[in-house]
Design a protein around this motif. Structure first.
Motif: not given
Length: 310
Positions: A48-55, A58-59, A294-298, A301-303
């Motif tokens: 539930e935390f930010t880093e895990s959601i961003v990761l 990414i996957a 938004d985590p998905r946007d981040v 965009e990085w990918l």
């Protein structure tokens, strides 16, 4: 700041678990229908935390770009819950940390950590039908932080300094921490034993609120090392000079049957993992936690910037 951005900030700070968990139940990112994973249906989860959601995103973005039909189950609350979701087949993969597996899932202690923790974890989890893909180049370990002014005024740079200060100032020995850290052997109980301290008062708050509560309600607080809020809140992350905290290197975990069916997953995610350093993760986390993106946007965009997806 516009209304949408404000709403995002409130979501992340106060209610990410519920909101993302609910949206994840029906989330489906779709697939391009082309590529190495054309025809594959894969459910991606996260904690539930930010880093895990961003990761997680990414996957998901990488797999979707390769043609998979990806279902979004990011934002599951608690390590044990998301682990059970993987083992039971509710999700197919998510990012995990070596220290969490070693201590929480396999029942080892923070004192019996092998030199090559990743290899040991991957080998032990193979018996559970869980595969670990290539270890990424970041480590998001637990840590204790305090305010910069407070640290400088009291000469606190290490956890041993903290312990000495607490012994001399028992009325100023409080800590803010989240529920999981409070109850983990590799968290607060083990930390207190390793450094001979007792935090009092112990203030349980949502992890997202710890960073702003340090020096507001607590002298010290639980943080993680790749969180950009350590910088934005002018916190000093104290050196673990006795080496208590276990290594928390990140890696994608998935059931072996999923990997056997779709071996391209490992090939697709390996170069992505290689580019994920502590600096990169802190930047991505900061765009969510500090800037309200938004985590998905981040993730997307990085990918795209790195050339991993179209």
């Amino acid at each position: 700041m516009n209304t949408r951005k404000t709403a995002r900030n409130l979501l992340i700070a106060g209610g990410m678990t519920l909101a993302l968990g609910l949206s994840a139940c029906s989330g489906d990112t779709g697939g391009s229908g082309e590529g190495e994973l054309s025809g594959a249906s894969i459910t991606v989860g996260s904690k539930e935390f930010t880093e895990s959601i961003v990761l997680g995103y990414i996957a998901a973005e990488v797999l979707e770009n390769a043609g998979a039909d990806v279902t979004d189950q990011t934002g599951i609350s608690g390590s044990a819950t998301v682990r059970e979701a993987l083992v039971s087949g509710e999700i197919d993969l998510y990012w995990e940390y070596t220290g969490t597996a070693w201590v929480n899932y396999f029942g080892h202690t923070a004192e019996d950590v092998p030199d090559d923790l990743f290899a040991a974890v991957a080998e032990e989890d193979a018996a559970n039908g869980v595969a670990w893909l290539d270890q990424a180049n970041f480590e998001n370990s637990y840590a204790i932080a305090t305010g910069r002014d407070f640290a400088e005024e009291n000469g606190i740079a290490t956890l041993s300094d903290m312990a000495e200060y607490m012994q001399q100032n028992p009325d100023d020995a409080g800590i803010c921490a989240a529920s999981e850290f409070i109850n983990r052997d590799d968290g607060l109980p083990g930390l207190e034993e390793a450094y001979g301290v007792k935090f009092d008062p112990l203030v349980e708050v949502d992890l997202n609120l710890v960073y702003t509560q340090i020096n507001e309600g607590c002298a010290f607080g639980e943080v993680t090392t790749t969180d950009a809020r350590n910088i934005t809140n002018d916190l000093v992350v104290l050196e673990d000079d006795r080496g208590f905290f276990v290594e928390y290197a990140g890696a994608v975990t998935l059931r072996q049957d999923v990997l056997d069916e779709y071996p391209a997953i490992a090939e697709l995610l390996a170069p992505v993992s290689e580019e994920l350093t502590n600096e990169v993760m802190a930047t991505l986390n900061g765009r969510v936690d500090n800037d309200g993106e938004d985590p998905r946007d981040v993730a997307e965009e990085w990918l795209q910037e790195q050339g991993f997806i179209d």
